[in-house]
Design a protein around this motif. Structure first.
Motif, PDB file in Angstrom:
ATOM      1  N   ALA A  54      67.772   6.285 -42.310  1.00 17.33           N
ATOM      2  CA  ALA A  54      67.474   6.840 -43.628  1.00 17.33           C
ATOM      3  C   ALA A  54      66.506   5.941 -44.392  1.00 17.33           C
ATOM      4  O   ALA A  54      65.575   6.419 -45.044  1.00 17.33           O
ATOM      5  N   LYS A  55      66.724   4.641 -44.317  1.00 17.69           N
ATOM      6  CA  LYS A  55      65.863   3.698 -45.023  1.00 17.69           C
ATOM      7  C   LYS A  55      64.433   3.762 -44.511  1.00 17.69           C
ATOM      8  O   LYS A  55      63.470   3.623 -45.274  1.00 17.69           O
ATOM      9  N   MET A  56      64.271   3.991 -43.212  1.00 10.34           N
ATOM     10  CA  MET A  56      62.951   4.043 -42.606  1.00 10.34           C
ATOM     11  C   MET A  56      62.397   5.466 -42.477  1.00 10.34           C
ATOM     12  O   MET A  56      61.368   5.684 -41.850  1.00 10.34           O
ATOM     13  N   ASN A  57      63.136   6.433 -43.053  1.00 10.48           N
ATOM     14  CA  ASN A  57      62.699   7.836 -43.024  1.00 10.48           C
ATOM     15  C   ASN A  57      62.503   8.359 -41.602  1.00 10.48           C
ATOM     16  O   ASN A  57      61.542   9.091 -41.321  1.00 10.48           O
ATOM     17  N   LEU A  58      63.405   7.984 -40.712  1.00  5.84           N
ATOM     18  CA  LEU A  58      63.328   8.451 -39.333  1.00  5.84           C
ATOM     19  C   LEU A  58      63.993   9.815 -39.160  1.00  5.84           C
ATOM     20  O   LEU A  58      63.737  10.506 -38.182  1.00  5.84           O
ATOM     21  N   SER A  59      64.862  10.173 -40.103  1.00  7.40           N
ATOM     22  CA  SER A  59      65.585  11.438 -40.014  1.00  7.40           C
ATOM     23  C   SER A  59      65.886  11.953 -41.407  1.00  7.40           C
ATOM     24  O   SER A  59      66.253  11.191 -42.294  1.00  7.40           O
ATOM     25  N   LYS A  60      65.754  13.258 -41.590  1.00  5.96           N
ATOM     26  CA  LYS A  60      66.029  13.863 -42.891  1.00  5.96           C
ATOM     27  C   LYS A  60      67.526  13.938 -43.167  1.00  5.96           C
ATOM     28  O   LYS A  60      67.949  13.966 -44.317  1.00  5.96           O
ATOM     29  N   ARG A  61      68.334  13.981 -42.117  1.00  3.12           N
ATOM     30  CA  ARG A  61      69.779  14.094 -42.287  1.00  3.12           C
ATOM     31  C   ARG A  61      70.486  12.750 -42.333  1.00  3.12           C
ATOM     32  O   ARG A  61      71.676  12.680 -42.643  1.00  3.12           O
ATOM     33  N   ALA A  62      69.768  11.686 -42.002  1.00  2.00           N
ATOM     34  CA  ALA A  62      70.397  10.369 -41.910  1.00  2.00           C
ATOM     35  C   ALA A  62      70.963   9.900 -43.247  1.00  2.00           C
ATOM     36  O   ALA A  62      72.024   9.276 -43.298  1.00  2.00           O
TER      37      ALA A  62
END
Length: 233
Positions: A54-62
């Protein structure tokens, strides 16, 4: 392979985006290898992996997943705080939800994080003129005003004595490069859902719960990285 390697994989810049090379081994990891390793790490360290993603914007659901898992941890820790135990169940859950969300937002912050300008309330204007703080952009960065996001600042006295620039960790942000969310901001949000928690109670008790959750996220991310390294060694 560490977690930062996943960031490079999600944003490939090499001539071979489907292959990731690691320092630990001359062998390459294929796309299938990386996805499998990431999946295993996610199962072994769900909270840490979700928080990092989530912090690195790797996934929208993270982000939602990280908040949900952190909420579960907060509910367990809440039993140690009498002020929370005395609250009605729904009110206690609402207070915890606010603490959890702000703890996650604080963890996910960086110098590049943007937030609505407080001076103009996100309008970009003050008294018919462009807001001086955000220059009309409606948002401001979380970068430290003293070090401008670098984490280090010039020691003017030592620089003057030695005749060359002398740098030290920025005292204002503690070397992070950005300022944390003020605890008073969290308290004001809590005051909107509960009048049973005074500012004094917040400062002496619940404020520590917020700090505990932020530290927990950092530890969980470290654990997730360790698991990924074990899987890909």
């Amino acid at each position: 392979m560490n977690l930062e390697g996943l960031v490079k994989f999600h944003s490939p810049r090499s001539l071979h985006p489907g292959t990731l090379f690691t320092r630990a081994s001359p062998d390459s990891l294929s796309t299938a290898d990386v996805m499998a390793a990431a999946g295993m790490a996610q199962r072994r360290a769900s909270l840490g992996y979700a928080a990092f993603a989530a912090k690195m914007n790797l996934s929208k659901r993270a982000g939602a997943q990280a908040v949900s898992l952190l909420m579960a941890a907060a509910q367990k820790e809440a039993t140690r705080y009498p002020v929370l135990c005395k609250l009605p169940a729904r009110e206690c859950e609402a207070v915890l939800k606010i603490i959890v969300i702000y703890a996650f937002l604080d963890f996910a912050r960086s110098a590049a994080t943007e937030m609505p300008c407080v001076a103009c309330k996100g309008t970009g204007q003050q008294k018919g003129k462009l807001c001086k703080k955000c220059a009309g952009k409606k948002v401001v960065r979380a970068a430290c005003n003293d070090c401008k996001g670098r984490g280090v600042a010039v020691n003017r006295l030592k620089s003057h004595l030695q005749g060359v620039p002398v740098y030290h960790h920025c005292k204002r942000c503690g070397g992070r490069g950005f300022e944390r969310i003020a605890s008073t901001v969290v308290y004001r949000a809590i005051a909107q859902v509960s009048d049973a928690i005074s500012l004094d109670t917040w400062n002496k008790s619940l404020k520590h719960l917020s700090g505990y959750l932020i530290t927990s996220l950092e530890k969980e991310v470290s654990w997730a990285e360790k698991q990924l390294q074990l899987i890909t060694r």
